[in-house]
Each structure stands twice: as structure tokens, then as C-alpha cells.
Design a protein around this motif. Sequence first.
Motif, short mmCIF file in Angstrom:
data_model
loop_
_atom_site.label_atom_id
_atom_site.label_comp_id
_atom_site.label_asym_id
_atom_site.label_seq_id
_atom_site.Cartn_x
_atom_site.Cartn_y
_atom_site.Cartn_z
N ARG A 1 0.83 -1.20 0.00
CA ARG A 1 0.00 0.00 0.00
C ARG A 1 0.87 1.26 0.00
O ARG A 1 1.83 1.36 0.76
CB ARG A 1 -0.91 0.03 1.23
CG ARG A 1 -1.90 1.21 1.23
CD ARG A 1 -2.70 1.26 2.52
NE ARG A 1 -3.45 0.03 2.73
CZ ARG A 1 -4.63 -0.24 2.19
NH1 ARG A 1 -5.19 0.64 1.38
NH2 ARG A 1 -5.25 -1.37 2.45
N ASP A 2 0.53 2.20 -0.87
CA ASP A 2 1.17 3.51 -0.88
C ASP A 2 0.61 4.32 0.28
O ASP A 2 -0.59 4.57 0.34
CB ASP A 2 0.89 4.21 -2.22
CG ASP A 2 1.61 5.54 -2.36
OD1 ASP A 2 2.07 6.08 -1.34
OD2 ASP A 2 1.72 6.03 -3.50
N LEU A 3 1.46 4.74 1.22
CA LEU A 3 0.99 5.43 2.41
C LEU A 3 0.44 6.82 2.10
O LEU A 3 -0.32 7.37 2.89
CB LEU A 3 2.13 5.54 3.44
CG LEU A 3 2.63 4.21 4.02
CD1 LEU A 3 3.76 4.46 5.01
CD2 LEU A 3 1.50 3.45 4.69
N ILE A 4 0.80 7.39 0.96
CA ILE A 4 0.33 8.73 0.60
C ILE A 4 -1.01 8.66 -0.13
O ILE A 4 -2.00 9.26 0.28
CB ILE A 4 1.36 9.47 -0.28
CG1 ILE A 4 2.72 9.52 0.44
CG2 ILE A 4 0.86 10.88 -0.59
CD1 ILE A 4 2.70 10.24 1.77
N SER A 5 -1.06 7.87 -1.21
CA SER A 5 -2.29 7.79 -2.02
C SER A 5 -3.24 6.71 -1.56
O SER A 5 -4.40 6.68 -1.99
CB SER A 5 -1.92 7.53 -3.49
OG SER A 5 -1.37 6.23 -3.64
N THR A 6 -2.75 5.79 -0.70
CA THR A 6 -3.48 4.61 -0.18
C THR A 6 -3.75 3.58 -1.28
O THR A 6 -4.46 2.61 -1.05
CB THR A 6 -4.81 4.98 0.51
OG1 THR A 6 -5.77 5.43 -0.47
CG2 THR A 6 -4.62 6.07 1.56
N GLN A 7 -3.19 3.78 -2.48
CA GLN A 7 -3.36 2.81 -3.56
C GLN A 7 -2.64 1.51 -3.20
O GLN A 7 -1.54 1.53 -2.65
CB GLN A 7 -2.77 3.37 -4.86
CG GLN A 7 -2.73 2.39 -6.02
CD GLN A 7 -4.11 2.09 -6.55
OE1 GLN A 7 -4.89 2.98 -6.85
NE2 GLN A 7 -4.42 0.81 -6.68
N VAL A 8 -3.28 0.37 -3.51
CA VAL A 8 -2.69 -0.93 -3.24
C VAL A 8 -2.16 -1.51 -4.55
O VAL A 8 -2.85 -1.50 -5.56
CB VAL A 8 -3.71 -1.89 -2.60
CG1 VAL A 8 -3.10 -3.28 -2.40
CG2 VAL A 8 -4.20 -1.33 -1.26
N TYR A 9 -0.92 -2.03 -4.52
CA TYR A 9 -0.28 -2.58 -5.71
C TYR A 9 0.04 -4.05 -5.52
O TYR A 9 0.44 -4.47 -4.44
CB TYR A 9 1.02 -1.83 -6.03
CG TYR A 9 0.80 -0.37 -6.35
CD1 TYR A 9 0.47 0.04 -7.63
CD2 TYR A 9 0.94 0.60 -5.36
CE1 TYR A 9 0.27 1.37 -7.93
CE2 TYR A 9 0.74 1.95 -5.64
CZ TYR A 9 0.41 2.33 -6.93
OH TYR A 9 0.21 3.64 -7.21
N TYR A 10 -0.14 -4.82 -6.60
CA TYR A 10 0.24 -6.23 -6.57
C TYR A 10 1.76 -6.32 -6.72
O TYR A 10 2.39 -5.47 -7.35
CB TYR A 10 -0.45 -6.98 -7.70
CG TYR A 10 -0.33 -8.48 -7.61
CD1 TYR A 10 -1.06 -9.20 -6.67
CD2 TYR A 10 0.52 -9.18 -8.45
CE1 TYR A 10 -0.96 -10.57 -6.58
CE2 TYR A 10 0.63 -10.55 -8.38
CZ TYR A 10 -0.11 -11.25 -7.43
OH TYR A 10 0.00 -12.61 -7.35
N LYS A 11 2.37 -7.36 -6.16
CA LYS A 11 3.83 -7.43 -6.08
C LYS A 11 4.51 -7.47 -7.45
O LYS A 11 5.68 -7.08 -7.55
CB LYS A 11 4.26 -8.64 -5.26
CG LYS A 11 3.86 -9.99 -5.80
CD LYS A 11 4.33 -11.08 -4.84
CE LYS A 11 3.89 -12.47 -5.30
NZ LYS A 11 4.33 -13.51 -4.34
N SER A 12 3.80 -7.92 -8.48
CA SER A 12 4.40 -7.93 -9.81
C SER A 12 4.63 -6.52 -10.34
O SER A 12 5.38 -6.33 -11.29
CB SER A 12 3.53 -8.72 -10.79
OG SER A 12 2.26 -8.13 -10.93
N ASN A 13 3.97 -5.52 -9.73
CA ASN A 13 4.14 -4.13 -10.15
C ASN A 13 5.18 -3.39 -9.31
O ASN A 13 5.42 -2.20 -9.51
CB ASN A 13 2.81 -3.38 -10.07
CG ASN A 13 1.78 -3.93 -11.03
OD1 ASN A 13 0.95 -4.74 -10.65
ND2 ASN A 13 1.85 -3.52 -12.28
N VAL A 14 5.77 -4.09 -8.35
CA VAL A 14 6.79 -3.49 -7.49
C VAL A 14 8.16 -3.94 -7.98
O VAL A 14 8.39 -5.13 -8.20
CB VAL A 14 6.60 -3.92 -6.02
CG1 VAL A 14 7.65 -3.25 -5.12
CG2 VAL A 14 5.19 -3.56 -5.54
N LYS A 15 9.07 -2.99 -8.16
CA LYS A 15 10.41 -3.32 -8.65
C LYS A 15 11.14 -4.17 -7.63
O LYS A 15 11.17 -3.87 -6.44
CB LYS A 15 11.19 -2.03 -8.91
CG LYS A 15 12.58 -2.27 -9.48
CD LYS A 15 13.29 -0.95 -9.75
CE LYS A 15 14.67 -1.19 -10.33
NZ LYS A 15 15.40 0.08 -10.56
#
Length: 240
Positions: free
Chosen positions: A209-223
Motif C-alpha cells: 500500500r502507498d501510504l500517501i495515495s493509499t493505492q494498493v499494488y500487486y507485487k508484480s508491479n513493485v520493482k
Amino acid sequence: LIKIKNKSIFVTMIDKFTKVALITRIQNRSDPEFRKVISRYTSLFGNISKLVTDNELGMKSKGMLEFLKGNDIEIHFTSSLNHNSNSDVERFHNTINEHLRILKQTCSNIPIEEQMIQINGFYNNTIHSSTNKKPIDFIQGKIHEDQYNDIYEKLIEKKMQKINKLNKKRLGENTLEDGVNYIKETRGGKNHPKFRKIQGRKVDENHLRDLISTQVYYKSNVKKKKKFQNSQNVKFPIRQ
């Protein structure tokens, strides 16, 4: 959902078994528009038992959820920004974009809605690689029900082959951690970086989770973090 440059919005639906697809234009992203799309689909192709969709707000509204419940339709929301979550639709969108590029060069004077109808017809009348059948043949009764089990087993076999292939790639894949992370940028082009820096917090083994925007990302989108990236004590040799 697919949005064209002139702000025209289309909803795409595809049957997981027959691969029959339907493209419908909507005026806005409100739940009444989505209800019309689903009603149109069921009127043409029959009842829906389960609906797999992304996290479109119009599909998550109270009115929409009540509509689905009243029609005995189970709904499943895919993981955010994970392109593998609804691969049939993603491939369909790739086909749409490919044909739009061709039509732009050959039939640019045709209205976008008419172009979409042509693409929809082409897709449903083309042999699909998964079933080796034309989607339209299922609707027209050209495929006998005795063949359904064989087709279904082949679909499951191909699905398992793809899952096993993806699992091999995921061996030792990214382990999510709290703190500074880099998210793959969805926008392309030279003016946009490939990765965007965020301050993240691990939600579970697969989501950040992005602490600023609160958007949640799946791990395949994380470098994936490089070796020694977070180490403060690593000393590199000085070239003499």
C-alpha cells in the motif's frame, strides 16, 4: 473498460468458456450504465453465474451489488494493476487496440462506435487459439454439447500450463518490504520514468500500500530490490 482518445467509453465482456465477446458503449461510468451492459449481455447470451472484473467504482456501488445479488450473479474483483488477473479481457483489449490502429490508417472516416462493432464481429468470427473454435459457432449451435467436455479439458490443460510457466518465473520473485519502494509506471513514453518512488507498507505477502495515495499494488508491479540495495554497511572495493 476501454477508453478511446475522444473520450468514448466502452465496456468489454468475454465468456471464459466460449470466448464470445461483447463491446458496448456507455455514456458514463455510473452503475445504471453497467447494469444496462450486463442486461444486454444476458439477453443475448444467457445468464451469468460469476462476473470477474477490475475495481471499477461503478461495479462496486451499492446499487450494482444489489442488482447482481438479485440476479444470482457472483462477483469477483481482481487484484489492482495485476494484468494476469483477467487475462482473457486483457488479450481482447490488445486485439481491439491492434485493429483500431489498422482502421485508423484504412477507415479513419468511420465513427468509433462502428469501428468497435466491426472489431467485435471480427473477433467472434475468428478461430480462438484456446478453443480452436470460432466463438460465434457456440452461439449458432454449430458445436454439439457432446464436445463441451473435451473443449473444457483442453482449456484447463492450457490454463495449468500457463500457471506452471508463471510459477517458474516467480521462483525467488520480489519479497515485499515496508519503506521506500519503486512502482512500475503504467504510462509509457520518453517523458515518463519506468518506475515511481513511493513510501509503502506491506499489506500481505502479495500486496503493498502507498501510504500517501493509499493505492494498493500487486507485487508484480513493485520493482524487485537489488542485492545490497538496503544495506548500509556494504563496502565496495576501490579500484587502484
